[in-house]
Write a protein that holds these residues in place. Structure first.
Motif, PDB file in Angstrom:
ATOM      1  N   LEU A  85       6.458  11.975   0.606  1.00 45.86           N
ATOM      2  CA  LEU A  85       6.997  10.633   0.493  1.00 45.86           C
ATOM      3  C   LEU A  85       7.457  10.112   1.853  1.00 45.86           C
ATOM      4  N   ALA A  99      -4.834   9.724  -9.508  1.00 52.15           N
ATOM      5  CA  ALA A  99      -4.074   8.477  -9.458  1.00 52.15           C
ATOM      6  C   ALA A  99      -4.693   7.392 -10.305  1.00 52.15           C
ATOM      7  N   ALA A 139       3.528   5.719  -2.928  1.00 47.86           N
ATOM      8  CA  ALA A 139       4.784   6.335  -3.347  1.00 47.86           C
ATOM      9  C   ALA A 139       4.823   6.475  -4.869  1.00 47.86           C
ATOM     10  N   ASP A 140       4.265   5.495  -5.579  1.00 49.66           N
ATOM     11  CA  ASP A 140       4.199   5.600  -7.041  1.00 49.66           C
ATOM     12  C   ASP A 140       3.301   6.753  -7.475  1.00 49.66           C
ATOM     13  N   ILE A 141       2.217   6.967  -6.751  1.00 52.02           N
ATOM     14  CA  ILE A 141       1.327   8.095  -7.057  1.00 52.02           C
ATOM     15  C   ILE A 141       2.076   9.405  -6.876  1.00 52.02           C
ATOM     16  N   ASP A 189       0.835  -1.203   0.000  1.00 47.15           N
ATOM     17  CA  ASP A 189       0.000   0.000   0.000  1.00 47.15           C
ATOM     18  C   ASP A 189       0.871   1.255   0.000  1.00 47.15           C
ATOM     19  N   ARG A 190       1.922   1.242   0.815  1.00 44.34           N
ATOM     20  CA  ARG A 190       2.821   2.397   0.871  1.00 44.34           C
ATOM     21  C   ARG A 190       3.556   2.576  -0.463  1.00 44.34           C
ATOM     22  N   GLU A 191       3.965   1.462  -1.087  1.00 41.04           N
ATOM     23  CA  GLU A 191       4.648   1.553  -2.374  1.00 41.04           C
ATOM     24  C   GLU A 191       3.714   2.101  -3.449  1.00 41.04           C
ATOM     25  N   ARG A 192       2.449   1.692  -3.410  1.00 40.03           N
ATOM     26  CA  ARG A 192       1.473   2.184  -4.379  1.00 40.03           C
ATOM     27  C   ARG A 192       1.305   3.697  -4.227  1.00 40.03           C
ATOM     28  N   HIS A 213       7.273  16.925  -2.511  1.00 42.36           N
ATOM     29  CA  HIS A 213       7.373  15.502  -2.839  1.00 42.36           C
ATOM     30  C   HIS A 213       8.118  14.763  -1.747  1.00 42.36           C
ATOM     31  N   LYS A 273       5.323   9.818  -6.979  1.00 48.88           N
ATOM     32  CA  LYS A 273       6.366   9.901  -8.002  1.00 48.88           C
ATOM     33  C   LYS A 273       5.780  10.410  -9.320  1.00 48.88           C
ATOM     34  N   ALA A 274       4.613   9.897  -9.694  1.00 44.82           N
ATOM     35  CA  ALA A 274       3.967  10.347 -10.932  1.00 44.82           C
ATOM     36  C   ALA A 274       3.576  11.817 -10.832  1.00 44.82           C
TER      37      ALA A 274
END
Length: 168
Positions: free
Chosen positions: A39, A60, A18-20, A13-16, A35, A22-23
């Motif tokens: 993050l 997202a 973090a991807d949001i 969940d945290r990685e998902r 950011h 990052k985008a």
């Protein structure tokens, strides 16, 4: 009663999230400082609610988080924020590829008797994998390699025994 925001979040969940972030940073929606702050907060977060606070104002795509508003029509979705995500389709693994690899692997235990069936099923599996697009190409190749190694090794062993017997 809906308490999804207090449910514990996983590393995925945290990685998902973090991807949001990052985008959003790559699209220019966040400056470098914002950011980094968000993050850090996402990586330290323990619950869905903490993650949601960091990504709520960012687009997202199909988000796993439900909006904070609650209505009766949205009850099931709010109870399970992951309920809208489709399962990732998986491709079938060719059974002959599995059989080839297993027979090739047990060839030493069967004194090489399963080496020929490993070769035959390996070739059949490669043909089927190329036609159907199923998984298993690597398994089929592994079964072929093991099968051929045992056939060649057994043949060399027999030839060495014949040569040794003739030299006496």
């Amino acid at each position: 009663m809906n308490h999804w925001h207090s449910m514990r979040a996983s590393d995925a969940d945290r990685e998902r999230a973090a991807d949001i972030l990052k985008a959003a940073f790559a699209e220019g929606r966040l400056n470098p400082t914002e950011h980094r702050v968000r993050l850090d907060a996402v990586l330290r977060s323990q619950t869905y609610g903490e993650i949601q606070r960091q990504v709520a104002d960012l687009p997202a795509g199909p988000v796993p988080f439900t909006p904070p508003s609650f209505d009766a029509a949205n009850r099931a979705l709010q109870a399970n924020p992951w309920g809208t995500h489709a399962m990732v389709p998986t491709r079938r693994t060719e059974p002959l590829a599995k059989a080839s690899l297993i027979m090739g692997a047990v060839a030493p235990l069967t004194c090489g008797l399963s080496a020929i069936p490993a070769i035959v099923t390996g070739h059949l599996a490669l043909g089927r994998v190329s036609n159907t697009g199923d998984e298993g190409r690597g398994m089929a190749i592994g079964g072929l390699v093991l099968g051929y190694l045992h056939v060649v090794g057994g043949t060399l062993f027999i030839l060495a025994g014949i040569i040794a017997g003739l030299s006496h």
